[in-house]
Design a protein around this motif. Structure first.
Motif, PDB file in Angstrom:
ATOM      1  N   ALA A   1      -7.377  -8.381  -0.419  1.00 32.46           N
ATOM      2  CA  ALA A   1      -6.458  -7.542  -1.199  1.00 32.46           C
ATOM      3  C   ALA A   1      -7.163  -7.027  -2.455  1.00 32.46           C
ATOM      4  O   ALA A   1      -7.019  -5.859  -2.834  1.00 32.46           O
ATOM      5  CB  ALA A   1      -5.211  -8.341  -1.572  1.00 32.46           C
TER       6      ALA A   1
ATOM      7  N   ARG B   1      -3.178  -4.628   2.224  1.00 31.75           N
ATOM      8  CA  ARG B   1      -2.023  -4.281   1.400  1.00 31.75           C
ATOM      9  C   ARG B   1      -1.298  -5.559   0.969  1.00 31.75           C
ATOM     10  O   ARG B   1      -1.207  -6.523   1.733  1.00 31.75           O
ATOM     11  CB  ARG B   1      -1.069  -3.380   2.178  1.00 31.75           C
ATOM     12  CG  ARG B   1      -1.619  -1.987   2.442  1.00 31.75           C
ATOM     13  CD  ARG B   1      -0.688  -1.193   3.353  1.00 31.75           C
ATOM     14  NE  ARG B   1       0.659  -1.089   2.796  1.00 31.75           N
ATOM     15  CZ  ARG B   1       1.758  -1.562   3.384  1.00 31.75           C
ATOM     16  NH1 ARG B   1       1.681  -2.163   4.546  1.00 31.75           N
ATOM     17  NH2 ARG B   1       2.927  -1.421   2.812  1.00 31.75           N
ATOM     18  N   GLU B   2      -0.760  -5.507  -0.262  1.00 32.34           N
ATOM     19  CA  GLU B   2      -0.095  -6.709  -0.760  1.00 32.34           C
ATOM     20  C   GLU B   2       1.078  -7.114   0.142  1.00 32.34           C
ATOM     21  O   GLU B   2       1.297  -8.298   0.411  1.00 32.34           O
ATOM     22  CB  GLU B   2       0.387  -6.484  -2.194  1.00 32.34           C
ATOM     23  CG  GLU B   2       0.957  -7.758  -2.795  1.00 32.34           C
ATOM     24  CD  GLU B   2       1.434  -7.594  -4.230  1.00 32.34           C
ATOM     25  OE1 GLU B   2       1.247  -6.499  -4.791  1.00 32.34           O
ATOM     26  OE2 GLU B   2       2.003  -8.566  -4.760  1.00 32.34           O
TER      27      GLU B   2
END
Ligand SMILES: [Zn+2]
Length: 491
Positions: free
Chosen positions: A331, A337-338
């Motif tokens: 990340a 993606r978070e």
């Protein structure tokens, strides 16, 4: 991803299981000596001051198959009477001028007082034909990969801490062993877990990452991507790991990429830590950038290089750290993606509950107990470290302290020391009490409440919601991106 992690974890778990089971004090990586025995040995050494024993291996191999490796082994200053296959499965493929006794030991020639010599060869192609696994020997196109235990016979009788120097007398060989001057060096108890060497045609790149050297060796075989693009992937991953630790995990790392014809994606990875880290990643011929950046294996293996090894304990901590931090590092690299990261944690952290709440982390019944039990332990520790420091410090600060004290993968530490040295950087005991609660027995914990406080949940459609008004939302941000939260965190 879930299935892939599950299946690959099986092999990773198996490896460390193997490693641990073989790593009795005389067989383990550097420093892997039971404290009592080490102290006794030091005391005995102080009294008797035995002669300094050293062993030298000169290894020659053809540049092309068949890879029959010729070795001259010479030990001086000790009581070596012979040499025995470090990996028992190679025994049928060893030929020597010394007769093999009933115990499989090849008798050494006593060429001078205190000097034992053996000349032998190992048919690594024969080993590869029979085993076809990187734990023993495996061909990739015109090249071959093998760990040092497949071609370095160990001196007999065995002694710990005997310095070993390995020199490769022919070209076309890449080794992850630790380099010192013109030789690669290790100590005798590292032989069983000594890292990888390649033979035959490889494409190499020398990558300077954060002041450390990464030697990239791409084995023979068709692949869609040019070497420079693969090198960029490896360098970026290593940079992510170095940024995390705020220093390179090792001054020199060998990364071997092994292409498999006709397949896609990243398929398998493994790191052998002694005497320097060597990472092997098997990937499909058609592996392309989105698959490379979406995959966890390379970062997971590179991360291992920055934490100590453990013997007969702490496997859950070793694998838990790599399982927990790999997605966070990706990340931070912008590769993950978070929301996807939290989807992975929401789905998989519950798989660690049985180990954390019932069995105890040191008593795994299945692979997820080690990987996700350890991962859940690390999540709890990271949150707690943020809580007690008002958000300033995370578990990563503790790990940096461990690496700063020399705790890399080539070193075997007692688990208690790894936890205490990490805690020392956190300003309060975090890991030690958490391990006391969950290592040898289960203790209750409320994981749904933790996710709620962090502001992480699935909505009715299965999408991940990240709630920035949740009490621990600043902590959540700090966990993922490593930066202090903008607002103080109330314990
Ligand atoms: Zn691992």
């Amino acid at each position: 991803m879930l299935e892939r992690r599950r299946s690959s974890s099986f092999v990773l778990f198996w490896f460390w299981g193997f490693c641990t089971s073989c790593a009795t004090p005389s067989h383990a990586p550097r420093g892997a000596v039971a404290p009592g025995r080490a102290a006794a040995r030091r005391a005995a050494d102080a009294k008797s001051a035995p002669p300094a024993e050293t062993c030298d291996y000169t290894v020659s191999a053809p540049r092309e198959a068949p890879f029959v490796v010729s070795v001259q082994a010479r030990c001086t200053g000790g009581s070596v009477a012979g040499f025995t296959p470090t990996e028992p499965k190679i025994a049928p493929f060893v030929k020597s001028d010394g007769a093999a006794g009933p115990s499989g030991v090849f008798a050494a020639a006593r060429v001078a007082p205190g000097v034992a010599e053996l000349t032998y060869s190992v048919d690594l192609d024969g080993v590869a034909r029979r085993e076809n696994e990187i734990d023993y020997a495996r061909r990739f196109g015109r090249s071959l990969l093998a760990p040092a235990s497949s071609f370095l016979l160990r001196p007999d009788p065995e002694r710990d801490d005997v310095p070993i120097h390995v020199r490769f007398a022919s070209g076309g060989i890449e080794s992850g062993l630790r380099r010192e001057g013109d030789a690669f060096v290790l100590v005798s108890q590292e032989l069983r877990v000594a890292t990888y060497t390649t033979f035959g045609p490889v494409t190499t790149r020398d990558l300077d990452v954060a002041g450390a050297s990464v030697r990239l060796a791409i084995l023979d075989g068709a692949r869609a991507l040019p070497p420079d693009e693969l090198a960029r992937w490896v360098a970026d991953a290593e940079r992510g790991v170095s940024d995390f630790f705020e220093r390179p995990p090792s001054p020199r790392t060998l990364v071997v990429l092994a292409p498999i014809p006709g397949l896609h994606g990243v398929l398998f990875g493994k790191m052998l830590p002694a005497s320097g880290p060597g990472v092997v990643v098997i990937l499909g011929e058609h592996a392309a950038p989105p698959e490379l950046h979406d995959d966890w294996i390379l970062v997971h293996e590179l991360f291992h290089a920055g934490t100590p090894s453990f013997v007969d304990e702490g496997k859950w901590y070793d694998e838990g750290l790599a399982t927990y931090y790999e997605p966070l590092i990706r990340a931070r690299l912008g590769w993950y993606r978070e929301a996807d990261l939290w989807r992975e944690f929401l789905r998989n952290m519950p798989r660690g509950l049985a180990a954390m709440t019932r069995r105890g982390l040191e008593h795994p019944a299945e692979f997820s107990d080690t990987y996700w039990g350890g991962g859940l332990f690390c999540l709890l520790a990271d949150v707690e470290a943020r809580r007690v420091s008002g958000g300033r410090l995370g578990l990563e600060n503790g790990l940096r302290n461990v690496l700063g004290h020399g705790g890399d993968a080539s070193q075997v530490w007692p688990l208690a020391r790894a936890l205490e040295v990490a805690d020392a950087a956190l300003g309060a005991p975090v890991l030690v009490p958490l391990a006391a609660a969950h290592a040898n027995a289960g203790a209750p914990l409320d994981l749904p409440a933790l996710f709620r406080e962090l502001g992480v949940s699935f909505d009715a459609s299965g999408n991940v919601n990240l709630d920035d008004t949740a009490p621990l939302a600043p902590v959540r941000h700090a966990l993922v991106y490593g930066s202090p939260p903008s607002a103080p965190v109330t314990p």
